[in-house]
Design a protein around this motif. Structure first.
Motif, PDB file in Angstrom:
ATOM      1  N   THR A 142       1.194   4.543  -5.094  1.00 31.75           N
ATOM      2  CA  THR A 142       0.518   4.686  -6.389  1.00 31.75           C
ATOM      3  C   THR A 142      -0.466   3.535  -6.628  1.00 31.75           C
ATOM      4  O   THR A 142      -1.618   3.749  -7.010  1.00 31.75           O
ATOM      5  N   GLU A 151      -4.651   3.890  -6.735  1.00 27.69           N
ATOM      6  CA  GLU A 151      -5.378   3.429  -7.922  1.00 27.69           C
ATOM      7  C   GLU A 151      -6.436   2.396  -7.539  1.00 27.69           C
ATOM      8  O   GLU A 151      -7.591   2.490  -7.924  1.00 27.69           O
ATOM      9  N   ARG A 152      -6.006   1.404  -6.757  1.00 32.05           N
ATOM     10  CA  ARG A 152      -6.912   0.335  -6.339  1.00 32.05           C
ATOM     11  C   ARG A 152      -8.078   0.872  -5.519  1.00 32.05           C
ATOM     12  O   ARG A 152      -9.206   0.411  -5.645  1.00 32.05           O
TER      13      ARG A 152
END
Lengths: 199, 199
Positions: B43, B47-48
């Motif tokens: 996750t 996102e990064r």
């Protein structure tokens, strides 16, 4: 009479306290080796040691404190063990280098590695681990100088001793996932010959 | 016309796919270095990288697969980078040993260390990491032989090259929690002199 009983009780309470500490530290090292840092929670350690959470908290306030104390304790025990073994072997350079390499390729190294790696990304743990790393590093260096009978006043000898320790640390790391024993013996024999010429 | 447009679209889709993979792998390495294995969840990485979870799953089915691919990718890039640097320095043994030591004291080593340590106590991850360790180890050895211009047919030379790699691995480990740069330079200079006499 009453004073003597009091002293006895005091002593045995101190004994019990020491024994609880020892059990907790031993369970911690076993946990680190078996489950790694992530699996070494205070709950798991207390259960494994057969110690109540209250008694555990009395001895170690945080997980970091507990784990650092356990690694330091194992380090001190390992140093004594290494000195005892060193007395029993012939003093050949190869025998001494093998002893030092075995000292690293041990549960002490595995447990310390878990702690060092966790501390890298955990600032609170790092404040406990850095001084411990410095103390263990100094103690190991002193021990290597003694065992190798090295004269650090001679130019280059200090570096050669440090190089020996950096080398066995690298070898210990290569032994973490797979059994690197055969290659490791060959490298150690090779280094022992170079070291003998160099010291 | 329509074929040519189709080919262009095909190519650009392949480009986008490669770019997504690259972003995911780069974000993974950054996460490993900043937050360690525990903080490198799929996750957080998605996102990064600015990639949807669906696209991530299309490229990497598990966290282990993603992280191993990222470390392998960084390894391959680092090898190319090291070869390029080697072309630019004078060929002195010291310069080459410094290059190899820098190759280890890098994000590649830090990310790999997180992965190796996690794999030790995670059997599923271990099946992915052990072959990767073997591949990276072989590639690094081959590279060191080439850069040092070492003739492995001569007795002892193979061991000396391996010793160099074990040493820089040990030095890289000593550099994880604190800046060990000054001591490290001294040990590297010392080893370069011994190595020169030995090769």
């Amino acid at each position: 009479m009453s004073t003597s009983t009091g002293q006895r009780e005091g002593r045995s309470q101190a004994d019990r306290s020491r024994e609880t500490r020892r059990k907790l530290m031993q369970a911690t090292v076993e946990c680190l080796v078996e489950r790694g840092w992530a699996g070494t929670t205070t709950t798991v350690v207390a259960e494994r040691a057969g110690v109540s959470r209250g008694a555990q908290l009395h001895h170690f306030r945080t997980r970091g404190e507990l784990v650092a104390a356990a690694v330091e304790h194992l380090g001190a025990e390992s140093v004594l063990d290494l000195k005892e073994r060193a007395r029993q072997v012939n003093g050949s350079t190869l025998a001494v280098v093998e002893l030092i390499a075995d000292f690293y390729a041990s549960d002490l190294f595995t447990a310390a590695l878990e702690l060092w790696v966790a501390a890298r990304t955990d600032p609170e743990l790092k404040t406990v681990v850095v001084p411990l790393e410095v103390r263990l590093g100094r103690e190991t260096h002193r021990l290597a100088v003694e065992l190798l009978n090295a004269d650090e006043a001679k130019p280059g000898v200090r570096e050669t001793v440090q190089l020996t320790l950096d080398l066995v640390r690298g070898l210990a790391l290569a032994n973490q996932l797979t059994d690197d024993g055969k290659r490791r013996s060959r490298i150690i024999r090779h280094w022992a010959r170079m070291l003998e010429d160099s010291l």
